[in-house]
Design a protein around this motif. Structure first.
Motif, PDB file in Angstrom:
ATOM      1  N   ASN A 134      -4.589  -4.648  13.197  1.00  0.00           N
ATOM      2  CA  ASN A 134      -4.496  -5.456  11.804  1.00  0.00           C
ATOM      3  C   ASN A 134      -3.342  -6.369  11.904  1.00  0.00           C
ATOM      4  O   ASN A 134      -2.911  -7.191  11.042  1.00  0.00           O
ATOM      5  N   LEU A 146       4.277   7.057   6.499  1.00  0.00           N
ATOM      6  CA  LEU A 146       3.518   5.810   6.212  1.00  0.00           C
ATOM      7  C   LEU A 146       3.897   4.463   6.966  1.00  0.00           C
ATOM      8  O   LEU A 146       3.358   3.419   6.589  1.00  0.00           O
ATOM      9  N   GLU A 169      -2.363  -1.800  15.346  1.00  0.00           N
ATOM     10  CA  GLU A 169      -1.866  -1.597  14.004  1.00  0.00           C
ATOM     11  C   GLU A 169      -0.452  -1.899  13.650  1.00  0.00           C
ATOM     12  O   GLU A 169       0.254  -1.641  14.614  1.00  0.00           O
ATOM     13  N   ASP A 193       0.775  -1.284  -0.142  1.00  0.00           N
ATOM     14  CA  ASP A 193      -0.066   0.050   0.052  1.00  0.00           C
ATOM     15  C   ASP A 193       0.922   1.318  -0.041  1.00  0.00           C
ATOM     16  O   ASP A 193       0.453   2.341  -0.578  1.00  0.00           O
ATOM     17  N   TYR A 224       4.617 -11.634   5.888  1.00  0.00           N
ATOM     18  CA  TYR A 224       3.327 -12.752   5.756  1.00  0.00           C
ATOM     19  C   TYR A 224       2.184 -12.139   4.596  1.00  0.00           C
ATOM     20  O   TYR A 224       1.696 -12.603   3.987  1.00  0.00           O
ATOM     21  N   PHE A 225       2.283 -10.688   4.658  1.00  0.00           N
ATOM     22  CA  PHE A 225       1.417  -9.788   3.979  1.00  0.00           C
ATOM     23  C   PHE A 225       2.118  -9.506   2.927  1.00  0.00           C
ATOM     24  O   PHE A 225       1.421  -9.455   1.697  1.00  0.00           O
ATOM     25  N   ASN A 240       2.097  -0.541  11.960  1.00  0.00           N
ATOM     26  CA  ASN A 240       3.138   0.648  12.117  1.00  0.00           C
ATOM     27  C   ASN A 240       3.486   0.819  13.700  1.00  0.00           C
ATOM     28  O   ASN A 240       4.567   1.092  14.009  1.00  0.00           O
TER      29      ASN A 240
HETATM   30  C1  LIG Z   1      -2.090  -2.978   8.379  1.00  0.00           C
HETATM   31  O1  LIG Z   1      -2.067  -1.803   8.317  1.00  0.00           O
HETATM   32  C2  LIG Z   1      -0.959  -1.168   7.457  1.00  0.00           C
HETATM   33  C3  LIG Z   1      -1.147   0.152   7.601  1.00  0.00           C
HETATM   34  O2  LIG Z   1       0.111   0.939   7.642  1.00  0.00           O
HETATM   35  C4  LIG Z   1      -0.449  -1.486   6.261  1.00  0.00           C
HETATM   36  O3  LIG Z   1       0.420  -1.399   5.723  1.00  0.00           O
HETATM   37  C5  LIG Z   1      -0.988  -3.239   6.368  1.00  0.00           C
HETATM   38  O4  LIG Z   1      -0.654  -3.559   5.127  1.00  0.00           O
HETATM   39  C6  LIG Z   1      -2.072  -3.684   6.917  1.00  0.00           C
HETATM   40  N1  LIG Z   1      -1.830  -5.061   7.309  1.00  0.00           N
HETATM   41  C7  LIG Z   1      -2.821  -5.970   7.037  1.00  0.00           C
HETATM   42  C8  LIG Z   1      -2.657  -7.419   7.180  1.00  0.00           C
HETATM   43  O5  LIG Z   1      -3.899  -5.727   6.595  1.00  0.00           O
END
Ligand SMILES: *[C@@H]1O[C@H](CO)[C@@H](O)[C@H](O)[C@H]1NC(C)=O
Ligand SMILES: *[C@@H]1O[C@H](CO)[C@@H](O)[C@H](O)[C@H]1NC(C)=O
Length: 436
Positions: free
Chosen positions: A195, A159, A201, A17, A101-102, A203
């Protein structure tokens, strides 16, 4: 745009993102992108740095193939090189965590494995004419920009983890306090689940020590004036999405997932680049239960585009703080404490719900409300805007300041944007040239 462009420093851990957010910034004529500071986070700092080079390569190919598209990216030109600097490679204290993981090992959904054509094949600085590779620490690069611009002109957009910014305040606190226009920071979860863990969250989870140092300063020497700080938390960003069926319909008709990898021969280089990482992100998001990507960091850049830093006069004259100039944006002060060491709550923002009138109604589970709304599906355009925004709650009215110094009233938190449809439209037009 007759207004002066806002000089910005983007502090980022380029994962999926972030890269979209950077593309939006490069495509935004309201901004003058002066520096990109790379911080650890979604992946390690070297892989993150490489992702900026990949982005550079994709945009250059795009311009070669379609010279007209140059005009869409006012912040990507050899005449105004962007400084690229490496910031912190780990948190101020505590363990290093990343989000591979993401975001994949490379931070970009493992595009390097599926799409070697997108590799930044050389690290030779001369191969990247739009970038100026910094030969000093990130804090010095930021210091130079903030010192050279008029006082209160520069916006600093965070960010990723807050570490590099905390380091900047440690190194150059006086100048930063005196001259920086505003900080816009994506991070934290107040009244919604985290998340990365149940409560945090990503960060803020990645470096809660830096967050605490800035948002709950132990001494004036490590502080930043919070009336010039805007937090954009998960609560506000989550309803903003890029639905993948929309991306397929409007941007890339061949888009599927990583079992049908993007084919560069049949599309614009920039579309190939974004499809190459989104195809894997789509699979991960489907596992998470939705066929859409959440635009967290993109909301923070959008906030910077529409809300230039307030002048001292505007702050002094404001009836209520925080000051947000863009139509449709609003913020309130919220009080919370940052958990650093929790066994299961590292990075959590602990709201004292006994006292905080701005807290979401106890008993009303915002996540459940959101899940219920999502069951009924998003339709673009139409109900998305109204049903995806958290319900308005009476108690979110700005607290009366009554002679309190703004910084003692809590942290300014962005609670409303012009809405997910407006962002989707802006992102598609600016980054991919989609005509509405
Ligand atoms: C959680 O939030 C952050 C926001 O900075 C984002 O970069 C990340 O991808 C999010 N992770 C998931 C698993 O959604
Ligand atoms: C990938 O897309 C193909 C074609 O639409 C589909 O058949 C397959 O189930 C998808 N795979 C995953 C993992 O989503």
């Amino acid at each position: 745009m007759s207004q002066r462009r806002i000089p910005v420093i983007i502090d980022t851990d380029p994962g999926v993102d972030d890269v979209l957010a950077i593309l939006l910034a490069l495509a935004s004529p309201e901004l003058d992108v002066r520096a990109i500071i790379i911080t650890f986070g979604n992946t390690d700092i070297e892989a993150a740095h490489l992702n900026i080079l990949k982005l550079h390569k994709a945009l250059v190919r795009q311009f070669e193939q379609d010279p007209k598209s140059r005009a869409r990216f006012p912040n990507f030109s050899p005449d105004a090189k962007i400084s690229l600097a490496k910031g912190s490679s780990g948190p101020l204290e505590g363990d290093l965590h990343s989000a591979e993981y993401f975001h994949g090992r490379d931070g970009l959904a493992d595009v390097d494995k599926r799409h070697p054509d997108l590799d930044a094949d050389t690290q030779d600085p001369n191969a990247y004419p739009m970038l100026q590779f910094a030969d000093k620490p990130a804090a010095e690069v930021a210091f130079d920009i903030i010192s050279a611009e008029p006082a209160r002109a520069v916006s600093y957009i965070i960010l990723g983890p807050m570490t590099s910014f905390a380091q900047l305040v440690r190194d150059h606190g006086d100048v930063v306090r005196d001259r920086l226009g505003q900080v816009i920071c994506m991070g934290g979860a107040l009244d919604v689940p985290g998340n990365t863990s149940a409560t945090a969250e990503f960060n803020f989870f990645a470096d809660p020590f830096a967050v605490k140092e800035i948002l709950e300063p132990a001494s004036p020497a490590t502080s930043f004036p919070l009336d010039r700080f805007l937090l954009v938390p998960l609560d506000t960003t989550t309803p903003h999405e890029l639905p993948f069926p929309y991306y397929k319909a409007r941007v890339d008709p061949a888009f599927e997932n990583s079992t049908v990898p993007s084919d560069p021969r049949h599309k614009a280089p920039l579309v190939h680049f974004t499809s190459a990482f989104l195809e894997r992100t789509r699979e991960v998001m489907i596992l998470f239960g939705k066929d859409a990507m959440e635009l967290h960091d993109i909301v923070a850049v959008w906030c910077a585009v529409e809300n230039p830093p307030p002048s001292d006069e505007e702050l002094a004259a404001a009836q209520s703080l925080p000051v947000l100039k863009g139509a449709g944006w609003s913020a309130v002060h919220r009080r919370f404490q940052v958990e650093r060491l929790g066994e299961i709550t590292r990075g959590m923002l602990v709201v004292d719900r006994r006292e905080d009138e701005g807290a979401y109604d106890p008993g009303a589970n915002r996540a459940a409300v959101q899940a219920e709304l999502e069951k009924h599906g998003f339709h673009i355009p139409g109900t998305l805007e109204s049903n995806a925004l958290p319900a308005q709650v009476e108690v979110e009215a700005p607290p009366v300041m009554e002679g309190k110094k703004p910084s003692s009233a809590g942290v300014p938190v962005v609670t409303a944007t012009p809405g997910p449809v407006a962002l989707l439209r802006m992102l598609s037009e600016r980054v991919w040239g989609v005509v509405p």
